[in-house]
Design an enzyme around this catalytic site. Sequence first.
Site, mmCIF file in Angstrom:
data_model
loop_
_atom_site.group_PDB
_atom_site.id
_atom_site.type_symbol
_atom_site.label_atom_id
_atom_site.label_comp_id
_atom_site.label_asym_id
_atom_site.label_seq_id
_atom_site.Cartn_x
_atom_site.Cartn_y
_atom_site.Cartn_z
ATOM 1 N N LYS A 68 37.200 52.151 40.116
ATOM 2 C CA LYS A 68 36.337 52.768 39.103
ATOM 3 C C LYS A 68 35.351 51.744 38.522
ATOM 4 O O LYS A 68 34.169 52.038 38.359
ATOM 5 C CB LYS A 68 37.199 53.386 37.997
ATOM 6 C CG LYS A 68 38.051 54.559 38.484
ATOM 7 C CD LYS A 68 38.841 55.205 37.360
ATOM 8 C CE LYS A 68 40.055 54.396 36.967
ATOM 9 N NZ LYS A 68 41.104 54.385 38.008
ATOM 10 N N THR A 69 35.847 50.551 38.214
ATOM 11 C CA THR A 69 34.970 49.508 37.670
ATOM 12 C C THR A 69 33.916 49.107 38.689
ATOM 13 O O THR A 69 32.732 48.925 38.354
ATOM 14 C CB THR A 69 35.791 48.277 37.258
ATOM 15 O OG1 THR A 69 36.830 48.668 36.373
ATOM 16 C CG2 THR A 69 34.910 47.236 36.585
ATOM 17 N N ASP A 113 36.872 50.903 30.007
ATOM 18 C CA ASP A 113 38.078 51.129 30.797
ATOM 19 C C ASP A 113 39.207 51.623 29.888
ATOM 20 O O ASP A 113 39.273 51.246 28.714
ATOM 21 C CB ASP A 113 38.497 49.824 31.479
ATOM 22 C CG ASP A 113 39.472 50.055 32.623
ATOM 23 O OD1 ASP A 113 39.619 51.217 33.055
ATOM 24 O OD2 ASP A 113 40.090 49.079 33.082
ATOM 25 N N THR A 162 43.133 56.470 33.527
ATOM 26 C CA THR A 162 44.198 56.816 34.461
ATOM 27 C C THR A 162 44.953 58.055 33.996
ATOM 28 O O THR A 162 45.807 58.568 34.714
ATOM 29 C CB THR A 162 45.186 55.643 34.601
ATOM 30 O OG1 THR A 162 45.694 55.296 33.303
ATOM 31 C CG2 THR A 162 44.497 54.428 35.206
ATOM 32 N N ARG A 221 43.283 47.818 45.575
ATOM 33 C CA ARG A 221 43.673 46.605 44.839
ATOM 34 C C ARG A 221 44.945 46.009 45.431
ATOM 35 O O ARG A 221 45.064 44.797 45.594
ATOM 36 C CB ARG A 221 43.877 46.939 43.358
ATOM 37 C CG ARG A 221 44.258 45.726 42.511
ATOM 38 C CD ARG A 221 44.443 46.124 41.062
ATOM 39 N NE ARG A 221 43.209 46.598 40.475
ATOM 40 C CZ ARG A 221 43.136 47.260 39.312
ATOM 41 N NH1 ARG A 221 44.255 47.541 38.656
ATOM 42 N NH2 ARG A 221 41.980 47.645 38.834
#
Length: 339
Positions: A68-69, A113, A162, A221
Amino acid sequence: MEEIQTLELLNRQETPEELKLDFTPKTFDDYLGQAELKKKLAVYTQAAKMRQEPLDHLLLFGPPGLGKTTLAQIMAHVMQVGIKIVSGPMLERTGDLVAILSGLEPRDILFIDEIHRMPTNVEEVLYSAMEQFSVDVIIGQGAGAKSITLPLQPFTLVGATTKSGMISAPLRSRFGIVERLDFYEEQDLSAIVQQNAQFLKLSISSPSALLIAKCARGTPRIAKKITRRVRDFAQVHNKKIIDEKVVQEALTFLGIDNDGLSNVDNALLKKMIEHFDGGPVGVETLASLIGEDKETIENVFEPFLMRKGFLEKTPRGRQIPFKALSYLKNKYLGQKALF
């Protein structure tokens, strides 16, 4: 020395040294996976750039580690604007948010975030900022206090969460674009592993990359972290080329088996078979048996096990699906189930 649980190792906060070594996509072409979402965002950002207007406020939701970032950074790069990245829990006072908003340049992106974890009073400041590009600031105290309206430069808020269900209705309604990121397919993760390996100057075969991808729990990740740990293992053992054998040895060293399951995953399933013949069993009981808390099991381990088809939720508790029971009994007990 006690064994470090693999999932804790993989989910550990990235250090600055590791962040420098990570490949960060700058364009949508470099960003692998999420094909449908990429197409939409590419159109939205290009249209906004052509009109020289800020992009509509955007809410991205989905599990952690899916990018997302990175997507927000790509959008800023494509639109040739600045981006400021903050975390929702860090915005403790309204003044913190006002200071950040007032420092934005025209068409800049503010990325928040875990936006669902912002305090309510701070969130309320966003309402007028998102709609009118202004915020009301209280000057003074007591009877002499007065409110002034502080104008802001037109900007784009990109919120990431999330837990989309925890976003309040007033805040959600102010986002013009709401999109979900899904877990990655193994082929996309394999391409990400190869992309990252090239950036790290590693020689890794396609089958080896796919082997890592199968253990990445659908998350880029984690795929990148496993790749770095495989690199460490290969370097220490003087392996110049990372082939399937090296990857398999490294995964075994990390406590990850051929199904992509960690030691905790296996402990959970094994206890269900040994003590409850596959279930059903309550999650609190499982937490006590394997020494983990309920929230960790629900948020970290269960989603992957359910996607693998090794676990399901029922009104009576957790249980192993019928079609997976024979395989898992053979795996843990060395016997096939008789039906």
